[in-house]
Write a protein that holds these residues in place. Structure first.
Motif, PDB file in Angstrom:
ATOM      1  N   PRO A 117       1.277  -6.634  -8.749  1.00 13.15           N
ATOM      2  CA  PRO A 117       0.790  -5.740  -7.691  1.00 13.15           C
ATOM      3  C   PRO A 117      -0.447  -4.944  -8.113  1.00 13.15           C
ATOM      4  O   PRO A 117      -0.832  -4.929  -9.284  1.00 13.15           O
ATOM      5  N   LYS A 118      -0.994  -4.272  -7.127  1.00 11.73           N
ATOM      6  CA  LYS A 118      -2.026  -3.272  -7.372  1.00 11.73           C
ATOM      7  C   LYS A 118      -1.357  -1.910  -7.203  1.00 11.73           C
ATOM      8  O   LYS A 118      -0.806  -1.597  -6.157  1.00 11.73           O
ATOM      9  N   PHE A 119      -1.382  -1.113  -8.287  1.00  6.48           N
ATOM     10  CA  PHE A 119      -0.751   0.212  -8.257  1.00  6.48           C
ATOM     11  C   PHE A 119      -1.763   1.264  -7.815  1.00  6.48           C
ATOM     12  O   PHE A 119      -2.915   1.266  -8.257  1.00  6.48           O
ATOM     13  N   GLU A 120      -1.306   2.173  -6.974  1.00  6.79           N
ATOM     14  CA  GLU A 120      -2.150   3.276  -6.495  1.00  6.79           C
ATOM     15  C   GLU A 120      -1.350   4.585  -6.587  1.00  6.79           C
ATOM     16  O   GLU A 120      -0.524   4.877  -5.717  1.00  6.79           O
ATOM     17  N   PRO A 121      -1.556   5.382  -7.645  1.00 10.19           N
ATOM     18  CA  PRO A 121      -0.827   6.653  -7.770  1.00 10.19           C
ATOM     19  C   PRO A 121      -1.231   7.624  -6.656  1.00 10.19           C
ATOM     20  O   PRO A 121      -2.412   7.762  -6.340  1.00 10.19           O
ATOM     21  N   LYS A 122      -0.253   8.280  -6.043  1.00 14.29           N
ATOM     22  CA  LYS A 122      -0.525   9.265  -5.007  1.00 14.29           C
ATOM     23  C   LYS A 122      -0.301  10.686  -5.538  1.00 14.29           C
ATOM     24  O   LYS A 122      -1.100  11.589  -5.290  1.00 14.29           O
ATOM     25  N   VAL A 123       0.813  10.902  -6.240  1.00 15.10           N
ATOM     26  CA  VAL A 123       1.118  12.190  -6.862  1.00 15.10           C
ATOM     27  C   VAL A 123       1.571  11.919  -8.284  1.00 15.10           C
ATOM     28  O   VAL A 123       2.522  11.179  -8.510  1.00 15.10           O
ATOM     29  N   MET A 124       0.873  12.489  -9.255  1.00 13.94           N
ATOM     30  CA  MET A 124       1.277  12.265 -10.643  1.00 13.94           C
ATOM     31  C   MET A 124       1.058  13.511 -11.524  1.00 13.94           C
ATOM     32  O   MET A 124       0.992  13.428 -12.738  1.00 13.94           O
ATOM     33  N   GLU A 125       0.937  14.695 -10.869  1.00 12.19           N
ATOM     34  CA  GLU A 125       0.761  15.920 -11.634  1.00 12.19           C
ATOM     35  C   GLU A 125       2.056  16.290 -12.372  1.00 12.19           C
ATOM     36  O   GLU A 125       3.161  15.997 -11.896  1.00 12.19           O
ATOM     37  N   GLU A 126       1.886  16.930 -13.490  1.00 10.45           N
ATOM     38  CA  GLU A 126       3.041  17.353 -14.289  1.00 10.45           C
ATOM     39  C   GLU A 126       3.885  18.338 -13.478  1.00 10.45           C
ATOM     40  O   GLU A 126       3.372  19.240 -12.814  1.00 10.45           O
ATOM     41  N   GLY A 127       5.194  18.146 -13.524  1.00 10.59           N
ATOM     42  CA  GLY A 127       6.117  19.025 -12.823  1.00 10.59           C
ATOM     43  C   GLY A 127       6.397  18.602 -11.397  1.00 10.59           C
ATOM     44  O   GLY A 127       7.268  19.189 -10.739  1.00 10.59           O
ATOM     45  N   LYS A 128       5.680  17.617 -10.889  1.00 10.43           N
ATOM     46  CA  LYS A 128       5.911  17.131  -9.537  1.00 10.43           C
ATOM     47  C   LYS A 128       6.496  15.720  -9.577  1.00 10.43           C
ATOM     48  O   LYS A 128       6.262  14.956 -10.521  1.00 10.43           O
ATOM     49  N   ASP A 129       7.248  15.383  -8.537  1.00 10.28           N
ATOM     50  CA  ASP A 129       7.776  14.018  -8.455  1.00 10.28           C
ATOM     51  C   ASP A 129       6.620  13.018  -8.420  1.00 10.28           C
ATOM     52  O   ASP A 129       5.614  13.239  -7.721  1.00 10.28           O
ATOM     53  N   LEU A 130       6.793  11.934  -9.190  1.00 12.13           N
ATOM     54  CA  LEU A 130       5.780  10.867  -9.184  1.00 12.13           C
ATOM     55  C   LEU A 130       5.903  10.065  -7.893  1.00 12.13           C
ATOM     56  O   LEU A 130       7.001   9.690  -7.482  1.00 12.13           O
ATOM     57  N   GLU A 131       4.785   9.834  -7.260  1.00  9.43           N
ATOM     58  CA  GLU A 131       4.766   8.971  -6.079  1.00  9.43           C
ATOM     59  C   GLU A 131       3.610   8.001  -6.200  1.00  9.43           C
ATOM     60  O   GLU A 131       2.476   8.401  -6.485  1.00  9.43           O
ATOM     61  N   PHE A 132       3.893   6.727  -6.022  1.00  8.65           N
ATOM     62  CA  PHE A 132       2.828   5.723  -6.104  1.00  8.65           C
ATOM     63  C   PHE A 132       3.099   4.596  -5.123  1.00  8.65           C
ATOM     64  O   PHE A 132       4.221   4.422  -4.627  1.00  8.65           O
ATOM     65  N   ILE A 133       2.031   3.839  -4.848  1.00  2.43           N
ATOM     66  CA  ILE A 133       2.116   2.710  -3.919  1.00  2.43           C
ATOM     67  C   ILE A 133       1.839   1.425  -4.690  1.00  2.43           C
ATOM     68  O   ILE A 133       0.879   1.344  -5.466  1.00  2.43           O
ATOM     69  N   ALA A 134       2.689   0.431  -4.490  1.00  5.35           N
ATOM     70  CA  ALA A 134       2.476  -0.897  -5.059  1.00  5.35           C
ATOM     71  C   ALA A 134       2.193  -1.862  -3.903  1.00  5.35           C
ATOM     72  O   ALA A 134       3.029  -2.048  -3.032  1.00  5.35           O
ATOM     73  N   THR A 135       0.988  -2.432  -3.910  1.00  4.66           N
ATOM     74  CA  THR A 135       0.618  -3.410  -2.889  1.00  4.66           C
ATOM     75  C   THR A 135       0.652  -4.794  -3.512  1.00  4.66           C
ATOM     76  O   THR A 135       0.015  -5.031  -4.543  1.00  4.66           O
ATOM     77  N   PHE A 136       1.387  -5.692  -2.896  1.00  4.38           N
ATOM     78  CA  PHE A 136       1.549  -7.019  -3.505  1.00  4.38           C
ATOM     79  C   PHE A 136       1.768  -8.064  -2.417  1.00  4.38           C
ATOM     80  O   PHE A 136       1.980  -7.742  -1.248  1.00  4.38           O
ATOM     81  N   GLU A 137       1.702  -9.319  -2.823  1.00  5.41           N
ATOM     82  CA  GLU A 137       1.897 -10.432  -1.904  1.00  5.41           C
ATOM     83  C   GLU A 137       3.258 -11.076  -2.140  1.00  5.41           C
ATOM     84  O   GLU A 137       3.795 -11.035  -3.250  1.00  5.41           O
ATOM     85  N   VAL A 138       3.787 -11.675  -1.084  1.00  2.00           N
ATOM     86  CA  VAL A 138       5.037 -12.422  -1.179  1.00  2.00           C
ATOM     87  C   VAL A 138       4.776 -13.834  -0.656  1.00  2.00           C
ATOM     88  O   VAL A 138       3.756 -14.106  -0.013  1.00  2.00           O
ATOM     89  N   LEU A 139       5.696 -14.733  -0.964  1.00  3.27           N
ATOM     90  CA  LEU A 139       5.571 -16.084  -0.436  1.00  3.27           C
ATOM     91  C   LEU A 139       5.717 -16.053   1.084  1.00  3.27           C
ATOM     92  O   LEU A 139       6.543 -15.316   1.615  1.00  3.27           O
ATOM     93  N   PRO A 140       4.926 -16.827   1.785  1.00  3.77           N
ATOM     94  CA  PRO A 140       4.967 -16.785   3.258  1.00  3.77           C
ATOM     95  C   PRO A 140       6.245 -17.419   3.807  1.00  3.77           C
ATOM     96  O   PRO A 140       6.838 -18.305   3.183  1.00  3.77           O
ATOM     97  N   GLU A 141       6.648 -16.945   4.957  1.00  4.36           N
ATOM     98  CA  GLU A 141       7.719 -17.612   5.684  1.00  4.36           C
ATOM     99  C   GLU A 141       7.088 -18.787   6.428  1.00  4.36           C
ATOM    100  O   GLU A 141       6.181 -18.600   7.244  1.00  4.36           O
ATOM    101  N   ILE A 142       7.568 -19.984   6.132  1.00  5.01           N
ATOM    102  CA  ILE A 142       6.923 -21.196   6.651  1.00  5.01           C
ATOM    103  C   ILE A 142       7.752 -21.808   7.770  1.00  5.01           C
ATOM    104  O   ILE A 142       8.955 -22.028   7.626  1.00  5.01           O
ATOM    105  N   GLU A 143       7.084 -22.083   8.860  1.00  2.00           N
ATOM    106  CA  GLU A 143       7.702 -22.811   9.971  1.00  2.00           C
ATOM    107  C   GLU A 143       6.973 -24.144  10.075  1.00  2.00           C
ATOM    108  O   GLU A 143       5.843 -24.222  10.572  1.00  2.00           O
ATOM    109  N   LEU A 144       7.617 -25.213   9.572  1.00  2.00           N
ATOM    110  CA  LEU A 144       6.974 -26.522   9.579  1.00  2.00           C
ATOM    111  C   LEU A 144       6.621 -26.941  10.993  1.00  2.00           C
ATOM    112  O   LEU A 144       7.385 -26.729  11.940  1.00  2.00           O
ATOM    113  N   GLY A 145       5.448 -27.566  11.114  1.00  2.00           N
ATOM    114  CA  GLY A 145       5.026 -28.052  12.413  1.00  2.00           C
ATOM    115  C   GLY A 145       5.763 -29.328  12.798  1.00  2.00           C
ATOM    116  O   GLY A 145       6.701 -29.773  12.122  1.00  2.00           O
ATOM    117  N   ASP A 146       5.321 -29.928  13.874  1.00  2.00           N
ATOM    118  CA  ASP A 146       5.944 -31.141  14.408  1.00  2.00           C
ATOM    119  C   ASP A 146       5.558 -32.338  13.535  1.00  2.00           C
ATOM    120  O   ASP A 146       4.435 -32.840  13.618  1.00  2.00           O
TER     121      ASP A 146
END
Length: 434
Positions: free
Chosen positions: A90-119
């Motif tokens: 993933p790509k990590f993006e820290p949102k809150v990381m100051e000392e004494g505060k709860d850590l909050e971060f965003i992980a953006t990543f890809e997953v395998l696609p849901e495939i619907e086979l054609g005809d």
């Protein structure tokens, strides 16, 4: 730990993770204590550096290091809790990381696609139907003899299959063009190495002659500036050589690894090799048509991470073909992108066909393929034993058999049209796509 997951596209996920401040602070404190026991600072005995001093000197970097590790570990734990299978890191993006505060971060990543086979019934497959004729075998043996031929200079007019040494210079509208000239060029007449009409125009010339020919570049010529344009070539013939073909004897047969007593036995071995090549070519052609068909009838978005991984594999393969003299990272990614996307899409589609139809690698067909490979070696039993005693090697054969099962599954539902072809055309049709 708090986790929320947002679906931002068919294959992208945005995961927000919160980690209590206490967990971060405890991890940082533990790391500070560990550092205090190992760090060496002037004025302090080893292992006696106060934690407060370590925190003052290294606190920021230690906290940053710990936060990075916590983000990684928390992300992995969150994936397990949410039962998500990512397609890359993933790509990590820290949102809150100051000392004494709860850590909050965003992980953006890809997953395998849901495939619907054609005809699959909308897929059209053209299957070559061919055989190895006596004429094909004659042509193949003639080519093999010419590969081993010695050359004899002759004074007569040149003819097809002679080798001529020439200088040439090309002109379009009276102007010489880049890449249109050469000196001391050796050319086998009738080989099709040059544009249509060039080699034919030389036939009949003798050494020492200067000739001029007129030809037209093909409409699909790779250089668009020359495509479709008429040109004149001034050609000087310096030498004409005639190939001296070797006799079809035991020594010649051995050059190709064939232990044959006479020409008839040699022809039989050549025929077997040609039939194997033909069978593989037909298989390749049909498989490529199946892949094209699956891609045509199925909408599929692929994770960039998988494409990047495949691009790197292709770059490494290309670098190896240069003998290791080129760093694969120097090769531009762009030239491999289309091929990489096709490979990734093919892999995902084949996996979906396997899953949807509950396909397995038939053990009998795995053994059959191993036997087929082994039959091309002098000691086939050793090759069979090698595969059976090496799970990694055998798994590659199983994967190939499973791919064949996918192809057969699609063929059973697609529109298949057989087309009669000459041996040479069928082999060309089965050349792998890049």
């Amino acid at each position: 730990m708090q986790v929320s997951v947002e679906t931002t596209s068919n294959i992208e996920r945005r995961m927000t993770i919160g980690v209590p401040a206490q967990e971060i602070d405890q991890a940082v404190q533990k790391r500070l204590q560990e550092t205090a026991r190992t760090v060496r600072l002037n004025g302090f005995r080893p292992g006696k550096v106060p934690v407060s001093v370590v925190k003052r000197r290294f606190g920021d970097s230690i906290r940053q290091e710990v936060v990075g590790e916590v983000m990684r570990d928390s992300y992995i734990k969150a994936l397990q809790e949410q039962d998500i299978n990512p397609a890359g890191w993933p790509k990590f993006e820290p949102k809150v990381m100051e000392e004494g505060k709860d850590l909050e971060f965003i992980a953006t990543f890809e997953v395998l696609p849901e495939i619907e086979l054609g005809d699959l019934s909308a897929i059209s497959i053209e299957k070559p139907v061919s055989e190895v004729t006596d004429k094909d075998i004659d042509t193949m043996i003639d080519n093999l003899r010419r590969q081993q031929a010695t050359m004899k200079e002759v004074k007569r007019k040149c003819k097809n299959k002679d080798v001529v040494t020439i200088d040439f210079k090309g002109f379009i509208d009276g102007e010489a063009f880049e890449g249109g000239s050469a000196e001391g060029h050796r050319l086998t007449l009738g080989s099709g190495q040059m544009i249509p009409g060039f080699e034919k125009g030389i036939v009949g010339a003798k050494a020492g002659e200067e000739i001029e020919i007129e030809v037209t570049f093909p409409e699909d010529y790779h250089n668009e500036e020359l495509a479709g344009k008429p040109a004149k070539f001034q050609i000087t013939v310096h030498k004409v050589e005639e190939p001296q073909l070797p006799e079809l004897d035991a020594d010649f047969f051995q050059r190709f690894g064939i232990d044959a007593e006479d020409e008839a036995a040699f022809r039989e071995e050549v025929k077997k090799n040609m039939e194997r090549e033909l069978k593989q070519a037909v298989s390749n052609k049909v498989k490529n048509d199946v892949i094209d068909g699956l891609l045509d009838v199925t909408e599929l978005e692929v994770p960039a991470a998988l494409v990047d991984q495949e691009i790197d594999r292709l770059r490494q393969d290309a670098a190896q073909r240069f003998g290791g003299q080129v760093d694969f990272q120097q090769l531009p990614k762009e030239i491999f992108e289309d091929q990489a996307k096709r490979r990734v899409k093919t892999g995902l589609l084949f996996q979906e066909v396997v899953k949807k139809n509950d396909l397995k690698a038939d053990p009998a067909k795995v053994e059959e393929k191993i036997q087929e490979i082994a039959s091309t070696y002098e000691q086939p039993e050793e090759v069979v034993a090698h595969f059976n005693n090496n799970p990694d090697q055998k798994s590659q054969i199983e994967a190939a058999v499973l791919e064949d099962a996918v192809v057969e599954c699609v063929l059973a539902q697609a529109k298949v049209k057989e087309k009669k072809m000459k041996y040479e055309d069928a082999v060309k049709a089965g050349q792998p796509q890049r």
